[in-house]
Scaffold this active site. Structure first.
Site, PDB file in Angstrom:
ATOM      1  N   SER A 147       0.028  22.199 -10.400  1.00 51.95           N
ATOM      2  CA  SER A 147      -0.681  21.018  -9.877  1.00 51.95           C
ATOM      3  C   SER A 147      -0.393  19.833 -10.787  1.00 51.95           C
ATOM      4  O   SER A 147      -0.017  20.018 -11.953  1.00 51.95           O
ATOM      5  CB  SER A 147      -2.185  21.293  -9.877  1.00 51.95           C
ATOM      6  OG  SER A 147      -2.918  20.118  -9.603  1.00 51.95           O
ATOM      7  N   TYR A 160     -10.758  24.062 -13.126  1.00 54.59           N
ATOM      8  CA  TYR A 160      -9.583  24.073 -12.242  1.00 54.59           C
ATOM      9  C   TYR A 160      -8.366  23.537 -12.997  1.00 54.59           C
ATOM     10  O   TYR A 160      -7.292  24.151 -12.979  1.00 54.59           O
ATOM     11  CB  TYR A 160      -9.855  23.227 -10.992  1.00 54.59           C
ATOM     12  CG  TYR A 160      -8.672  23.122 -10.052  1.00 54.59           C
ATOM     13  CD1 TYR A 160      -8.438  24.094  -9.073  1.00 54.59           C
ATOM     14  CD2 TYR A 160      -7.773  22.055 -10.127  1.00 54.59           C
ATOM     15  CE1 TYR A 160      -7.341  24.011  -8.215  1.00 54.59           C
ATOM     16  CE2 TYR A 160      -6.681  21.965  -9.270  1.00 54.59           C
ATOM     17  CZ  TYR A 160      -6.470  22.933  -8.313  1.00 54.59           C
ATOM     18  OH  TYR A 160      -5.385  22.844  -7.462  1.00 54.59           O
TER      19      TYR A 160
END
Ligand code: NDP
Length: 256
Positions: A147, A160
């Site tokens: 990500s 996260y």
């Protein structure tokens, strides 16, 4: 060999975790379009069956394999079943993941573990099960979905972003351990992509305006736009690309 055949996945079999929807579905569809037989996965057999039917309608050769990527037992059973009943897995995309948003001081330990288990431990478990066959065959391609939050933090999603930083370095570690066995292990780091994981953000006008301003391309990415990078990293075209994280983010990480 002509250059287009460098990207062909004909004769290959690809397992894409978390592919009943979103980015995983887009990647599975792209790999099938390049000639691979695909095995799609999620925990929900009904949603998975519907996704498989839709992919088959588009011409894909597709099998559905429901299992929980965060459970060691479930992963071991599913991969043994896949290798025995379907056939060897040549390409593995560790895509399944989850998000949870809450001020960090309010996160429970259970939720923290759930995010880590789903986003990082899963890639270790599924890769470890699949890699035994890949090492024996001296070839294999693994792609881990990272990500832009592998590099950055954002309010309310610290666990996260920690999980995504971890999977980026797990990717490098897998490449270092397994390159000598003929494997390529790389990552794809998507920017903001319009999927169910971001449903709450997509409904939020203020957040939409931030994504459009923060991303030099001025928009959200679509799941299908990860397909090209996945085909490249799954194919002969990337034979000497190893331990690399490919950003597919509309220039998000190129600017401040
Ligand atoms: P979605 O929520 O749209 O899809 C997630 C998929 O993973 C679903 O198929 C879901 O099915 C499956 N899944 C979740 N948990 C498990 C589990 N324990 N076992 C098996 N399957 C599971 O997410 P996205 O498509 O947006 O995200 C896919 C990946 O891309 C994730 O790793 C995410 O972190 C990453 N990513 C996403 C970005 C974005 O902007 N969307 C940006 C950067 C990275 P089910 O719940 O039915 O099991």
């Amino acid at each position: 060999m002509d250059s287009i055949s460098l990207f062909s996945l004909r004769g290959k079999r690809a397992l894409v975790t978390g592919s009943s929807r979103g980015i995983g579905y887009g990647i599975a569809e792209a790999l099938a379009g390049a000639g691979a037989e695909i095995i799609i996965n999620s925990r929900n057999p009904e949603a998975l069956g519907a996704a498989a039917a839709q992919l088959a309608e588009g011409g894909a050769r597709v099998k559905a394999l429901a299992f929980d990527v965060a459970s060691e037992e479930s992963v071991e059973d599913a991969i043994a079943h896949a290798e025995n009943e379907i056939g060897p897995v040549d390409i593995l995309v560790n895509n399944a993941g989850m998000q949870h948003r809450q001020p960090l001081e309010e996160w429970t330990l259970d939720k923290f573990h759930q995010v880590m288990d789903t986003n990082v431990t899963s890639a270790f478990l599924v890769s470890r099960a699949v890699v035994r066959g890949m090492i024996a065959r001296k070839s294999g391609k693994i792609i881990n979905i990272c990500s832009v939050l592998s590099n950055f933090a954002r309010a309310s999603v610290a666990p996260y972003s920690a999980s995504k930083a971890a999977i980026a370095n797990l990717t490098r570690g897998m490449a270092v351990d397994w390159a000598r066995h003929g494997l390529n292990v790389n990552g794809i780091a998507p920017g903001y992509i319009a999927t169910e994981l971001n449903e709450a953000l997509l409904q939020n006008q203020e957040f939409n305006a931030w994504v459009e301003k923060r991303t030099p391309m001025g928009r959200w990415g679509m799941p299908a736009e990860l397909g090209g990078a996945a085909v490249f990293l799954a194919s002969e075209a990337s034979s000497f690309v190893n331990g690399h994280i490919l950003y597919v983010d509309g220039a998000f990480t190129a600017t401040v």
